[in-house]
Design a protein around this motif. Structure first.
Motif, short mmCIF file in Angstrom:
data_model
loop_
_atom_site.label_atom_id
_atom_site.label_comp_id
_atom_site.label_asym_id
_atom_site.label_seq_id
_atom_site.Cartn_x
_atom_site.Cartn_y
_atom_site.Cartn_z
N GLY A 5 76.11 44.06 5.48
CA GLY A 5 76.95 42.86 5.60
C GLY A 5 76.26 41.77 6.40
N ALA B 199 78.83 39.40 12.46
CA ALA B 199 78.40 40.63 13.16
C ALA B 199 77.05 41.09 12.63
CB ALA B 199 79.45 41.73 12.98
N GLU C 156 73.52 42.81 1.44
CA GLU C 156 74.68 41.95 1.20
C GLU C 156 75.02 41.99 -0.28
OE1 GLU C 156 77.02 40.04 3.08
OE2 GLU C 156 77.78 40.03 1.03
N ALA D 36 83.13 36.43 5.50
CA ALA D 36 84.41 35.72 5.52
C ALA D 36 84.33 34.46 6.36
CB ALA D 36 85.50 36.64 6.06
N ALA D 37 83.52 34.49 7.40
CA ALA D 37 83.45 33.34 8.30
C ALA D 37 83.03 32.09 7.53
CB ALA D 37 82.47 33.62 9.44
N THR E 155 87.01 31.46 8.26
CA THR E 155 86.93 30.51 9.37
C THR E 155 86.56 29.08 8.93
OG1 THR E 155 86.03 32.39 10.56
CG2 THR E 155 86.02 30.29 11.70
N LYS F 201 89.10 25.84 8.50
CA LYS F 201 89.01 24.78 9.52
C LYS F 201 88.57 23.45 8.92
CE LYS F 201 90.32 27.60 11.29
NZ LYS F 201 90.63 29.04 11.36
N ALA G 56 76.23 48.38 -0.76
CA ALA G 56 75.71 49.49 0.04
C ALA G 56 76.69 50.65 0.12
CB ALA G 56 75.39 48.99 1.44
N ASP H 33 84.84 42.69 12.24
CA ASP H 33 86.19 42.95 11.73
C ASP H 33 86.39 44.40 11.31
OD1 ASP H 33 86.69 40.28 12.02
OD2 ASP H 33 87.53 40.01 10.02
N LEU I 286 87.65 38.36 15.23
CA LEU I 286 87.27 36.95 15.29
C LEU I 286 85.77 36.84 15.09
CD1 LEU I 286 89.26 35.91 18.49
CD2 LEU I 286 89.74 35.19 16.13
N ALA I 287 85.36 35.75 14.47
CA ALA I 287 83.92 35.55 14.28
C ALA I 287 83.22 35.52 15.64
CB ALA I 287 83.69 34.24 13.53
C1 LIG Z 1 91.68 32.46 6.97
C2 LIG Z 1 90.85 32.95 8.11
C3 LIG Z 1 90.60 32.13 9.19
C4 LIG Z 1 89.82 32.58 10.25
N1 LIG Z 1 89.61 31.73 11.30
C5 LIG Z 1 88.83 32.14 12.34
C6 LIG Z 1 88.57 31.27 13.43
O1 LIG Z 1 89.03 30.13 13.45
N2 LIG Z 1 87.78 31.70 14.43
C7 LIG Z 1 87.23 32.96 14.43
O2 LIG Z 1 86.50 33.31 15.39
N3 LIG Z 1 87.47 33.81 13.41
C8 LIG Z 1 88.26 33.43 12.37
N4 LIG Z 1 88.51 34.28 11.34
C9 LIG Z 1 87.96 35.63 11.39
C10 LIG Z 1 86.49 35.68 10.98
O3 LIG Z 1 86.31 35.13 9.70
C11 LIG Z 1 86.05 37.13 11.00
O4 LIG Z 1 86.37 37.68 12.26
C12 LIG Z 1 84.54 37.26 10.80
O5 LIG Z 1 84.14 36.71 9.57
C13 LIG Z 1 84.16 38.74 10.85
O6 LIG Z 1 82.78 38.86 10.71
P1 LIG Z 1 82.15 40.21 10.18
O7 LIG Z 1 80.67 40.01 10.24
O8 LIG Z 1 82.71 41.37 10.87
O9 LIG Z 1 82.64 40.36 8.66
P2 LIG Z 1 82.60 39.37 7.43
O10 LIG Z 1 82.42 37.97 7.86
O11 LIG Z 1 83.77 39.69 6.60
O12 LIG Z 1 81.28 39.80 6.65
C14 LIG Z 1 81.19 41.03 6.01
C15 LIG Z 1 80.09 40.96 4.96
O13 LIG Z 1 79.84 42.27 4.49
C16 LIG Z 1 79.63 42.22 3.08
N5 LIG Z 1 79.91 43.55 2.53
C17 LIG Z 1 81.10 44.21 2.56
N6 LIG Z 1 80.97 45.44 2.01
C18 LIG Z 1 79.68 45.54 1.62
C19 LIG Z 1 78.94 46.57 0.98
N7 LIG Z 1 79.48 47.75 0.67
N8 LIG Z 1 77.64 46.34 0.69
C20 LIG Z 1 77.05 45.15 1.01
N9 LIG Z 1 77.71 44.15 1.62
C21 LIG Z 1 79.01 44.34 1.93
C22 LIG Z 1 80.62 41.16 2.62
O14 LIG Z 1 80.26 40.66 1.35
C23 LIG Z 1 80.49 40.13 3.75
O15 LIG Z 1 79.47 39.19 3.46
C24 LIG Z 1 89.28 33.88 10.25
C25 LIG Z 1 89.52 34.71 9.16
C26 LIG Z 1 90.30 34.27 8.11
C27 LIG Z 1 90.54 35.19 6.95
#
Ligand SMILES: Cc1cc2nc3c(=O)[nH]c(=O)nc-3n(C[C@H](O)[C@H](O)[C@H](O)COP(=O)(O)OP(=O)(O)OC[C@H]3O[C@@H](n4cnc5c(N)ncnc54)[C@H](O)[C@@H]3O)c2cc1C
Length: 482
Positions: free
Chosen positions: A11, A15, A34, A42-43, A48, A52, A116, A309, A316-317
């Protein structure tokens, strides 16, 4: 044992990107898998930044900031195509993707496209375009994020029913939108769509909007959202959603049905762990699919780490990035950033914006602390008058005995920036006196911190604090002692 890489990250969201970059910075060989064509998670793509940026467009197009100042009241063309409103989202997204790709390249991180799945504690199988490839690493960091939780009994195949992943793919603005869920994502989208002249009703079984918020701040927020037209049906549960011609009929447990063109379900998130093969390896997950980790972000299988997440709240991002970094530092034993700070700010991009850090008044009292609170409305601030935000509020919570700042809550323009003043003061052990002694730029919203500190002094037991307030000419002591 020899491995293809020192670290394989699943991912490329916040993170994964930051965890991978941290390991590479210290010389480790890193690959990031990825499944989506572009990095960012998702960010960047669904959460995010898109939400925004759309909010910012809504504020601009509705003349929200100018309404008090110039009596502006702009009407959005109800038939405007969504892609026009999202034009800035595309541009911001593209720039952020470019930044991430450049960061990964700078750190010589190999990008492995595909889906993955874990085969054993050190091996990842990547499927891409019908081909499969296995890569191994000393450590694997699961950073696969989360998916919107879809409660049962709602037909998500109906094109008028969305979750937060699909709401920005709609063609046109709905005339009437029901938002199910008065949490952060529900409240944020409710505000944004209301600012775009959509008639929005927020439904939640809980009695309060954002129950974790300080009640004064939540009250201000609710009034602010109502002022832009958001309606609330709180303390009401969803009974059923039926199609009625071209509209939806949203039935609640009490009162008449709500008619809507769209329903946005914002009912929390689940860990994106399905299909990763975790169960077969003994990686423990919760009932919502979150990976269980210890303080070092290790799963129940020591070579498999998880961050962001996928391990659950705060989701949160901002925290996901730090968790990713700390996870790899701890795993490889780098003497660098060993903990995620315990004091985490939170921003809620509603209209008006809300941001909090540290303890709210209720939380501090629940902890049995003797507290003194002070608040200052933006109305008192010259900058508030200049920018036309009279409703904003800074509320500070102090410990009565040590005088230390325990928490800062801000509602109003720039809240998400202003809260960092409180965060810095709490982190450095500052007190009410620190704020009184600081000189702030004039005119600024930041000055509200000083006036909130004066307000708190007025509420302290009579003594030097109260005298200081009078000498400083901050106005009459407005609050009773105690
Ligand atoms: C509407 C909304 C608004 C938000 N607003 C805010 C905000 O204002 N401020 C803030 O701090 N946070 C906000 N967030 C939360 C923030 O988006 C998440 O906390 C953040 O994106 C989490 O990061 P992550 O790296 O854990 O996961 P993600 O950003 O979800 O990234 C995960 C990645 O893993 C990849 N993946 C998944 N499974 C596989 C697999 N099996 N093989 C290969 N790749 C895979 C996905 O394609 C993705 O690219 C918001 C979320 C939403 C839904």
């Amino acid at each position: 044992m020899t491995f293809d890489y020192d670290l394989v990250v699943l991912g490329s969201g916040p993170a994964g990107e930051k965890g991978g970059a941290q390991a590479a910075y210290f010389g480790k060989r890193v690959a990031i898998v990825e499944r989506e064509p572009r990095p960012g998670g998702a960010a960047v793509h669904t959460g995010t930044l898109p939400s925004k940026t759309l909010r910012e467009s809504a504020l601009f197009l509705s003349g929200y900031h100018q309404r008090e100042l110039y009596g502006l009241s702009l009407k959005i063309d109800p038939d405007v195509a969504m892609h026009h409103l999202l034009a800035r989202v595309d541009s911001v997204r593209a720039q952020e993707v470019e930044r991430i790709e450049s960061n990964l390249d700078t750190h010589r991180i190999e990008r492995v496209p595909g889906d993955a799945r874990l085969l054993d504690p050190h091996t990842v199988e990547v499927g891409c375009a019908g081909r499969r490839r296995c890569i191994s690493a000393e450590f694997i960091l699961i950073a696969t994020g989360s998916t919107p939780h879809r409660p049962g009994g709602i037909d998500f195949d109906d094109p008028a029913i969305d979750d937060s992943d699909t709401i920005l793919a709609i063609d046109r603005l709905p005339r009437r939108l029901v938002v199910l869920g008065a949490g952060v994502i529900g409240a944020e989208y409710a505000s944004t769509f209301a600012a775009l002249d959509v008639v929005v009703t927020v439904v939640d079984a809980r009695d309060e909007l954002l129950p974790a918020l300080d009640r004064d701040i939540a009250g201000h927020l609710r009034a602010g959202m109502e002022a832009i037209g958001v309606r609330f049906a709180l303390g009401r549960s969803l009974a059923a959603v039926r199609r009625s011609g071209s509209a939806l009929e949203v039935r609640l447990d009490a009162g008449g049905p709500l008619r809507a063109d769209r329903l946005l379900v914002a009912a929390g998130r689940s860990g994106r762990t399905a299909g990763l093969g975790l169960e077969a390896l003994g990686v423990a997950t919760t009932s919502r699919g979150f990976v269980e980790v210890d303080a070092d972000f290790r799963s129940t299988v020591p070579s498999i780490l998880a961050a962001g997440d996928v391990i659950g709240p705060p989701a949160l991002a901002s925290t996901a990035m730090e968790q990713g970094r700390v996870a790899v530092n701890r795993a490889f034993g780098f003497e660098y950033k060993q903990h995620v700070a315990s004091l985490l700010p939170q921003a809620i991009y509603t209209i008006p914006e809300v941001s909090t850090v540290g303890l709210s008044e209720d939380e501090a009292r629940r902890e049995g602390r003797s507290v003194v609170c002070g608040s200052a409305s933006y109305e008192r601030s010259a900058r508030g008058k200049i920018i036309g935000d009279r409703e904003g509020l800074v509320k500070l919570v102090f410990d009565r005995d040590s005088r230390a700042l325990l928490g800062a809550q801000v509602v109003g323009e720039r809240a998400s920036e202003l809260v960092h003043i409180g965060q810095a003061i709490i982190t450095l052990g500052g007190t009410v006196d620190t704020l009184i002694e600081m000189v702030f730029n004039y005119p600024t919203l930041s000055e509200s911190y000083k006036y909130a500190a004066y307000d708190a002094l007025g509420a302290w037991d009579p003594g030097p604090g109260a005298r200081l307030q009078v000498v400083a000419g901050a106005g009459p002591v407005s609050r009773p002692a105690g």
